[in-house]
Scaffold this motif. Structure first.
Motif, PDB file in Angstrom:
ATOM      1  N   ILE A   1      39.670  44.002  39.107  1.00  0.00           N
ATOM      2  CA  ILE A   1      39.729  44.671  40.667  1.00  0.00           C
ATOM      3  C   ILE A   1      38.537  44.433  41.459  1.00  0.00           C
ATOM      4  CG2 ILE A   1      39.568  46.405  39.849  1.00  0.00           C
ATOM      5  CD1 ILE A   1      42.027  47.879  42.278  1.00  0.00           C
ATOM      6  N   GLY A   2      39.017  44.116  42.358  1.00  0.00           N
ATOM      7  CA  GLY A   2      37.260  44.282  43.604  1.00  0.00           C
ATOM      8  C   GLY A   2      37.921  43.932  45.099  1.00  0.00           C
ATOM      9  N   ASN A   3      37.271  44.265  46.056  1.00  0.00           N
ATOM     10  CA  ASN A   3      37.197  44.447  47.075  1.00  0.00           C
ATOM     11  C   ASN A   3      36.591  43.031  48.312  1.00  0.00           C
ATOM     12  OD1 ASN A   3      34.117  45.718  47.527  1.00  0.00           O
ATOM     13  ND2 ASN A   3      35.635  47.044  48.686  1.00  0.00           N
ATOM     14  N   PHE A   4      35.607  42.362  47.006  1.00  0.00           N
ATOM     15  CA  PHE A   4      35.264  40.679  48.261  1.00  0.00           C
ATOM     16  C   PHE A   4      35.971  40.400  49.300  1.00  0.00           C
ATOM     17  CE2 PHE A   4      31.929  42.039  45.224  1.00  0.00           C
ATOM     18  CZ  PHE A   4      30.726  41.649  45.460  1.00  0.00           C
ATOM     19  N   GLY A   5      35.892  40.287  50.517  1.00  0.00           N
ATOM     20  CA  GLY A   5      36.382  39.270  51.138  1.00  0.00           C
ATOM     21  C   GLY A   5      36.020  37.957  50.762  1.00  0.00           C
ATOM     22  N   MET A   6      37.295  37.346  50.533  1.00  0.00           N
ATOM     23  CA  MET A   6      36.825  35.437  50.890  1.00  0.00           C
ATOM     24  C   MET A   6      36.164  34.719  51.184  1.00  0.00           C
ATOM     25  SD  MET A   6      38.356  33.438  47.813  1.00  0.00           S
ATOM     26  CE  MET A   6      39.776  34.523  47.131  1.00  0.00           C
ATOM     27  N   MET A   7      36.596  35.144  52.953  1.00  0.00           N
ATOM     28  CA  MET A   7      35.271  34.581  53.954  1.00  0.00           C
ATOM     29  C   MET A   7      34.286  35.112  54.099  1.00  0.00           C
ATOM     30  SD  MET A   7      37.106  31.981  53.312  1.00  0.00           S
ATOM     31  CE  MET A   7      36.141  31.354  54.568  1.00  0.00           C
ATOM     32  N   GLU A   8      33.929  36.030  53.843  1.00  0.00           N
ATOM     33  CA  GLU A   8      32.877  37.011  53.919  1.00  0.00           C
ATOM     34  C   GLU A   8      31.519  36.283  53.157  1.00  0.00           C
ATOM     35  OE1 GLU A   8      32.557  39.906  56.228  1.00  0.00           O
ATOM     36  OE2 GLU A   8      34.905  39.375  55.997  1.00  0.00           O
ATOM     37  N   PRO A   9      30.636  36.850  53.891  1.00  0.00           N
ATOM     38  CA  PRO A   9      29.600  36.187  53.061  1.00  0.00           C
ATOM     39  C   PRO A   9      29.603  36.380  52.034  1.00  0.00           C
ATOM     40  CG  PRO A   9      28.634  36.210  55.007  1.00  0.00           C
ATOM     41  CD  PRO A   9      30.378  37.825  54.949  1.00  0.00           C
ATOM     42  N   PHE A  10      29.534  37.487  51.530  1.00  0.00           N
ATOM     43  CA  PHE A  10      29.204  37.478  50.119  1.00  0.00           C
ATOM     44  C   PHE A  10      30.605  37.079  49.123  1.00  0.00           C
ATOM     45  CE2 PHE A  10      26.276  41.653  50.887  1.00  0.00           C
ATOM     46  CZ  PHE A  10      24.989  40.167  50.542  1.00  0.00           C
ATOM     47  N   GLY A  11      31.807  36.918  49.368  1.00  0.00           N
ATOM     48  CA  GLY A  11      32.886  36.855  49.159  1.00  0.00           C
ATOM     49  C   GLY A  11      33.155  35.128  48.206  1.00  0.00           C
ATOM     50  N   MET A  12      33.753  34.765  47.654  1.00  0.00           N
ATOM     51  CA  MET A  12      33.948  33.575  46.938  1.00  0.00           C
ATOM     52  C   MET A  12      34.170  32.437  47.574  1.00  0.00           C
ATOM     53  SD  MET A  12      36.457  34.961  44.227  1.00  0.00           S
ATOM     54  CE  MET A  12      36.100  33.110  42.805  1.00  0.00           C
ATOM     55  N   MET A  13      33.979  32.226  48.425  1.00  0.00           N
ATOM     56  CA  MET A  13      34.226  31.011  49.420  1.00  0.00           C
ATOM     57  C   MET A  13      33.435  31.508  50.701  1.00  0.00           C
ATOM     58  SD  MET A  13      37.775  29.793  50.050  1.00  0.00           S
ATOM     59  CE  MET A  13      37.692  28.116  51.113  1.00  0.00           C
ATOM     60  N   GLY A  14      32.184  32.193  50.900  1.00  0.00           N
ATOM     61  CA  GLY A  14      31.589  32.760  51.893  1.00  0.00           C
ATOM     62  C   GLY A  14      29.433  32.018  51.757  1.00  0.00           C
ATOM     63  N   GLU A  15      29.245  31.870  52.665  1.00  0.00           N
ATOM     64  CA  GLU A  15      28.207  31.187  53.242  1.00  0.00           C
ATOM     65  C   GLU A  15      26.801  32.343  51.625  1.00  0.00           C
ATOM     66  OE1 GLU A  15      27.623  28.384  54.842  1.00  0.00           O
ATOM     67  OE2 GLU A  15      29.167  28.580  55.379  1.00  0.00           O
ATOM     68  N   ALA A  16      27.294  32.902  51.682  1.00  0.00           N
ATOM     69  CA  ALA A  16      26.108  33.586  50.394  1.00  0.00           C
ATOM     70  C   ALA A  16      26.790  34.165  49.020  1.00  0.00           C
ATOM     71  CB  ALA A  16      25.453  34.730  51.236  1.00  0.00           C
ATOM     72  N   ARG A  17      28.130  33.475  48.330  1.00  0.00           N
ATOM     73  CA  ARG A  17      28.776  33.628  47.827  1.00  0.00           C
ATOM     74  C   ARG A  17      27.898  34.408  46.148  1.00  0.00           C
ATOM     75  NH1 ARG A  17      32.579  29.877  43.270  1.00  0.00           N
ATOM     76  NH2 ARG A  17      33.197  32.320  41.857  1.00  0.00           N
ATOM     77  N   LEU A  18      27.984  35.951  45.167  1.00  0.00           N
ATOM     78  CA  LEU A  18      27.487  36.357  44.887  1.00  0.00           C
ATOM     79  C   LEU A  18      27.805  35.919  43.165  1.00  0.00           C
ATOM     80  CD1 LEU A  18      26.677  39.780  46.287  1.00  0.00           C
ATOM     81  CD2 LEU A  18      25.194  37.657  46.184  1.00  0.00           C
ATOM     82  N   ASP A  19      27.366  35.569  42.365  1.00  0.00           N
ATOM     83  CA  ASP A  19      28.087  35.889  41.003  1.00  0.00           C
ATOM     84  C   ASP A  19      28.945  36.468  40.481  1.00  0.00           C
ATOM     85  OD1 ASP A  19      27.611  34.069  38.274  1.00  0.00           O
ATOM     86  OD2 ASP A  19      27.380  36.231  37.560  1.00  0.00           O
ATOM     87  N   THR A  20      28.738  37.521  40.790  1.00  0.00           N
ATOM     88  CA  THR A  20      29.807  38.602  40.757  1.00  0.00           C
ATOM     89  C   THR A  20      30.932  39.322  41.550  1.00  0.00           C
ATOM     90  OG1 THR A  20      29.328  41.389  39.732  1.00  0.00           O
ATOM     91  CG2 THR A  20      28.451  40.886  42.499  1.00  0.00           C
ATOM     92  N   ALA A  21      31.692  37.908  42.846  1.00  0.00           N
ATOM     93  CA  ALA A  21      31.776  38.370  43.544  1.00  0.00           C
ATOM     94  C   ALA A  21      33.570  38.100  43.546  1.00  0.00           C
ATOM     95  CB  ALA A  21      31.416  37.330  44.730  1.00  0.00           C
ATOM     96  N   PHE A  22      34.234  39.278  43.681  1.00  0.00           N
ATOM     97  CA  PHE A  22      35.497  38.760  43.298  1.00  0.00           C
ATOM     98  C   PHE A  22      36.634  39.654  43.947  1.00  0.00           C
ATOM     99  CE2 PHE A  22      39.771  39.807  40.729  1.00  0.00           C
ATOM    100  CZ  PHE A  22      40.355  38.930  39.886  1.00  0.00           C
ATOM    101  N   SER A  23      38.302  38.760  44.997  1.00  0.00           N
ATOM    102  CA  SER A  23      38.639  39.166  45.959  1.00  0.00           C
ATOM    103  C   SER A  23      40.091  39.514  45.355  1.00  0.00           C
ATOM    104  CB  SER A  23      38.668  37.907  46.899  1.00  0.00           C
ATOM    105  OG  SER A  23      39.732  38.203  47.805  1.00  0.00           O
ATOM    106  N   SER A  24      40.564  40.717  45.312  1.00  0.00           N
ATOM    107  CA  SER A  24      41.589  41.425  44.963  1.00  0.00           C
ATOM    108  C   SER A  24      42.592  41.649  45.588  1.00  0.00           C
ATOM    109  CB  SER A  24      41.835  41.960  43.334  1.00  0.00           C
ATOM    110  OG  SER A  24      41.258  42.730  43.333  1.00  0.00           O
TER     111      SER A  24
END
Length: 409
Positions: free
Chosen positions: A127-150
């Motif tokens: 479970i996570g709260n990274f926005g898919m299109m946010e910078p840290f998100g899974m499709m963001g410009e600065a995707r983090l390895d720990t990013a998960f959007s649910s």
């Protein structure tokens, strides 16, 4: 990129970093409390597959592990207009910059069950709260390895089963897994939970794409030689497409690795079709080859690196700077210092391509780099401040800083 721009980028990152660096100091005051939480070290799944679970003598037996990560940070240089043409979404104008400080979390609950003492059924929910299109998100410009959007909803993240065939062969299959779950060797000593996703693909980003779906793989080990063959089908759960269908997105990977006490060297080949059934150019319909490895210097230092080559099935014609479907390459280098300054702490620095590099006239070399320092508060609590810079062709430079707090239980 000239030296003045590089210096300006560093200053921006350091300003963001300064706003966040006080977090580890504050968390240091809670050490006496945190030390009692958990306590046993948790190893990643990339340990050599020859070792089996030790769960006692009674089967079936289940182990439980959990991991929660907090990420407090922000970026400078990302706007809606630069995020894949998604400007204006959510009532924001294309000029709205995404430079606010955000607070994200990611929680993974992992259950490992053995029925014989030699096999393993792994089930993970997340479970996570990274926005898919946010910078840290899974499709963001600065995707983090720990990013998960649910969207704050608990989801099944992985479900697969591993079992040995004799002493030298291991088979893995399941309806939900990731490409690297099926590999016999992960050819990098750089932390698997580092900062930027793009710098955690062993330098061969298109070969080690880490795609998820249903899949199966087989690994054969003989002394220091390890060979793997696997496939991942992204659309296996889609009833209108199906498992390994012509229209499905399928990824086939083979890997040959040599694992020594001090070093690891691996070569891998991946074929991805993106469900393409005609001859039109598609950037995700390609073959890719990668060579990656790591070397351990003494007890505390390691250097990892890799390079990958990507060849689309059908290139754009004519070949212009505007057309992006063409041959390209990626690379990365990662340095890790264990017991950095203080026993148990780690320092890491990674640098590499921010996207697949193309040899077009006027195309800017894409570059990403990161630096982080792990404060080990206890065996179960780590605080990691980090800074990073990402440069891509035709996009504004992204500077960022964050503090990642990791709880293992």
């Amino acid at each position: 990129m000239n030296s003045f721009t590089s210096f300006t980028s560093l200053i921006r990152s350091m300003r963001l970093f300064a706003q966040l660096i006080s977090i580890p100091a504050v968390l240091g005051f809670i050490t006496p409390i945190a030390v009692q939480a958990g306590g046993e070290k948790h190893q990643g799944h990339h340990d050599h597959h020859g070792s089996h679970m030790n769960m006692g003598d009674s089967y079936p037996s289940t182990m439980f592990m959990g991991k929660t990560t907090f990420v407090l940070g922000g970026v400078d240089g990302v706007s809606d207009s630069g995020m894949g043409g998604m400007g204006g979404m959510g009532g924001m104008s294309p000029s709205d910059e995404k430079d606010g400080t955000v607070f994200h979390y990611d929680t993974k609950l992992m259950f490992m069950t053995s029925f014989t003492g030699q096999d393993m059924l792994k089930t993970a929910v997340r479970i996570g709260n990274f926005g898919m299109m946010e910078p840290f998100g899974m499709m963001g410009e600065a995707r983090l390895d720990t990013a998960f959007s649910s969207s704050d909803s608990l989801e099944l993240h992985k479900a697969y089963y591993q079992f040995p065939v004799g002493d030298d062969i291991q088979v893995t299959f399941g309806p939900k897994l990731r490409q690297d779950d099926l590999l016999g060797v992960w050819p990098s000593a750089y932390p698997s939970d580092g900062v930027l996703f793009v710098l955690n693909q062993a330098g061969a980003n298109d070969t080690y794409s880490k795609k998820m779906g249903a899949g199966a793989g087989i690994t054969w080990s003989y002394e220091k030689l390890v060979a793997s063959a696997l496939f991942v089908s992204e659309d296996a759960s889609n009833s209108s497409i199906g498992f390994l269908a012509d229209e499905g997105k399928d990824h086939i990977t083979t890997q040959l690795a040599w694992v020594d006490e001090r070093y690891t060297l691996a070569a891998a080949f991946t074929q991805s079709d993106n469900g393409r059934t005609d001859n039109s150019p598609d950037i995700n319909d390609y073959s890719s080859f990668g060579v990656s490895g790591s070397y351990q210097f003494g007890d505390d230092y390691s250097l990892s690196g890799g390079i990958g080559w990507k060849n689309p099935e059908n290139d754009d014609s004519p070949d212009t700077s505007m057309n992006k479907v063409e041959d390209g390459k990626t690379w990365s280098i990662g340095f890790l210092w264990n017991n950095a300054l203080i026993e148990g702490n780690k320092f890491g620095f990674g640098i590499g391509t921010a996207e697949t590099h193309r040899n077009d006239s006027g195309y800017d070399d894409p570059l990403a780099w990161e630096a982080f320092y792990d404060f080990k508060v206890s065996d179960s609590l780590t605080v990691t401040p980090a800074i990073f810079v990402i440069e891509k062709d035709g996009k504004e430079e992204v500077n960022g800083a964050l503090v990642k707090t990791t709880f293992n239980f």
